[in-house]
Design a protein around this motif. Sequence first.
Motif, PDB file in Angstrom:
ATOM      1  N   UNK A 246     -69.797 -40.825  15.043  1.00 11.09           N
ATOM      2  CA  UNK A 246     -68.617 -40.779  14.175  1.00 11.09           C
ATOM      3  C   UNK A 246     -67.374 -40.318  14.936  1.00 11.09           C
ATOM      4  N   UNK A 247     -67.516 -39.315  15.780  1.00  7.50           N
ATOM      5  CA  UNK A 247     -66.356 -38.814  16.539  1.00  7.50           C
ATOM      6  C   UNK A 247     -65.804 -39.898  17.466  1.00  7.50           C
ATOM      7  N   UNK A 248     -66.675 -40.595  18.124  1.00  8.92           N
ATOM      8  CA  UNK A 248     -66.255 -41.685  19.012  1.00  8.92           C
ATOM      9  C   UNK A 248     -65.602 -42.813  18.214  1.00  8.92           C
ATOM     10  N   UNK A 249     -66.138 -43.103  17.041  1.00 11.39           N
ATOM     11  CA  UNK A 249     -65.573 -44.151  16.188  1.00 11.39           C
ATOM     12  C   UNK A 249     -64.153 -43.786  15.774  1.00 11.39           C
ATOM     13  N   UNK A 250     -63.939 -42.548  15.383  1.00 11.70           N
ATOM     14  CA  UNK A 250     -62.592 -42.105  15.000  1.00 11.70           C
ATOM     15  C   UNK A 250     -61.623 -42.217  16.180  1.00 11.70           C
ATOM     16  N   UNK A 251     -62.102 -41.840  17.341  1.00 11.51           N
ATOM     17  CA  UNK A 251     -61.276 -41.913  18.557  1.00 11.51           C
ATOM     18  C   UNK A 251     -60.889 -43.363  18.862  1.00 11.51           C
ATOM     19  N   UNK A 252     -61.845 -44.267  18.735  1.00  2.27           N
ATOM     20  CA  UNK A 252     -61.574 -45.684  18.990  1.00  2.27           C
ATOM     21  C   UNK A 252     -60.589 -46.265  17.977  1.00  2.27           C
ATOM     22  N   UNK A 253     -60.710 -45.859  16.734  1.00  4.97           N
ATOM     23  CA  UNK A 253     -59.798 -46.362  15.714  1.00  4.97           C
ATOM     24  C   UNK A 253     -58.361 -45.966  16.046  1.00  4.97           C
ATOM     25  N   UNK A 254     -58.176 -44.760  16.539  1.00  2.00           N
ATOM     26  CA  UNK A 254     -56.838 -44.311  16.919  1.00  2.00           C
ATOM     27  C   UNK A 254     -56.372 -44.998  18.205  1.00  2.00           C
ATOM     28  N   UNK A 255     -57.277 -45.163  19.147  1.00  2.00           N
ATOM     29  CA  UNK A 255     -56.953 -45.795  20.430  1.00  2.00           C
ATOM     30  C   UNK A 255     -56.424 -47.213  20.237  1.00  2.00           C
ATOM     31  N   UNK A 256     -56.997 -47.941  19.288  1.00  7.13           N
ATOM     32  CA  UNK A 256     -56.543 -49.304  19.023  1.00  7.13           C
ATOM     33  C   UNK A 256     -55.070 -49.315  18.628  1.00  7.13           C
ATOM     34  N   UNK A 257     -54.708 -48.397  17.735  1.00  4.86           N
ATOM     35  CA  UNK A 257     -53.325 -48.356  17.246  1.00  4.86           C
ATOM     36  C   UNK A 257     -52.339 -48.053  18.357  1.00  4.86           C
ATOM     37  N   UNK A 258     -52.683 -47.096  19.215  1.00  7.58           N
ATOM     38  CA  UNK A 258     -51.720 -46.641  20.215  1.00  7.58           C
ATOM     39  C   UNK A 258     -51.724 -47.494  21.475  1.00  7.58           C
TER      40      UNK A 258
ATOM     41  N   UNK B   7     -57.836 -53.299  28.599  1.00 10.16           N
ATOM     42  CA  UNK B   7     -57.999 -52.398  27.452  1.00 10.16           C
ATOM     43  C   UNK B   7     -58.860 -53.048  26.372  1.00 10.16           C
ATOM     44  N   UNK B   8     -58.621 -54.320  26.099  1.00 12.51           N
ATOM     45  CA  UNK B   8     -59.396 -55.029  25.079  1.00 12.51           C
ATOM     46  C   UNK B   8     -60.868 -55.123  25.481  1.00 12.51           C
ATOM     47  N   UNK B   9     -61.109 -55.411  26.755  1.00 11.58           N
ATOM     48  CA  UNK B   9     -62.494 -55.497  27.240  1.00 11.58           C
ATOM     49  C   UNK B   9     -63.185 -54.134  27.153  1.00 11.58           C
ATOM     50  N   UNK B  10     -62.497 -53.105  27.596  1.00 12.38           N
ATOM     51  CA  UNK B  10     -63.048 -51.750  27.546  1.00 12.38           C
ATOM     52  C   UNK B  10     -63.265 -51.313  26.095  1.00 12.38           C
ATOM     53  N   UNK B  11     -62.323 -51.647  25.240  1.00 14.44           N
ATOM     54  CA  UNK B  11     -62.429 -51.296  23.824  1.00 14.44           C
ATOM     55  C   UNK B  11     -63.650 -51.954  23.193  1.00 14.44           C
ATOM     56  N   UNK B  12     -63.873 -53.228  23.497  1.00 14.16           N
ATOM     57  CA  UNK B  12     -65.030 -53.937  22.954  1.00 14.16           C
ATOM     58  C   UNK B  12     -66.336 -53.307  23.456  1.00 14.16           C
ATOM     59  N   UNK B  13     -66.398 -52.963  24.738  1.00 13.80           N
ATOM     60  CA  UNK B  13     -67.597 -52.324  25.277  1.00 13.80           C
ATOM     61  C   UNK B  13     -67.849 -50.962  24.632  1.00 13.80           C
ATOM     62  N   UNK B  14     -66.786 -50.187  24.431  1.00 19.34           N
ATOM     63  CA  UNK B  14     -66.924 -48.884  23.757  1.00 19.34           C
ATOM     64  C   UNK B  14     -67.363 -49.069  22.306  1.00 19.34           C
ATOM     65  N   UNK B  15     -66.846 -50.122  21.681  1.00 21.42           N
ATOM     66  CA  UNK B  15     -67.217 -50.409  20.297  1.00 21.42           C
ATOM     67  C   UNK B  15     -68.707 -50.683  20.192  1.00 21.42           C
ATOM     68  N   UNK B  16     -69.231 -51.483  21.079  1.00 24.05           N
ATOM     69  CA  UNK B  16     -70.659 -51.807  21.077  1.00 24.05           C
ATOM     70  C   UNK B  16     -71.484 -50.538  21.244  1.00 24.05           C
ATOM     71  N   UNK B  17     -71.105 -49.721  22.211  1.00 21.75           N
ATOM     72  CA  UNK B  17     -71.826 -48.469  22.465  1.00 21.75           C
ATOM     73  C   UNK B  17     -71.750 -47.525  21.262  1.00 21.75           C
TER      74      UNK B  17
END
Length: 112
Positions: free
Chosen positions: A33-45, A16-26
């Motif tokens: 903005x929509x993807x950024x909001x989704x990632x911010x929520x994904x981190x918490x959950x 999850x951390x690796x995938x999250x970092x790759x999504x963050x870079x992209x």
Amino acid sequence: LDCESFEDNVSKIENSAKEFLNKTISTFKSQDIASARELMQEYKTDISSESAELVNSIISGSNNEFTSDQASVICLYLRYLKRISAHSRNLVSSIVNPFDRIGYPQKESQKH
């Protein structure tokens, strides 16, 4: 790192951390903005809560399958993965929040 009965959970957090970092870079490259909001929520959950749950399970003493050395290493590793993901989350928060609010929740007036 041998995590014994926690191996599957730790591997899931690693992935999850690796995938999250790759999504963050992209997301940062595209400034989506929509993807950024989704990632911010994904981190918490996903990453934050799962990591905290495992660490709490180990340090509570309810699990005695690890030596103190093993428990320390696993807890530090989980916190390290959580910290990497938190820094990534702060990076994507800069897409939806002004510079002076990086790392903080989005103000209501900014949500669209």
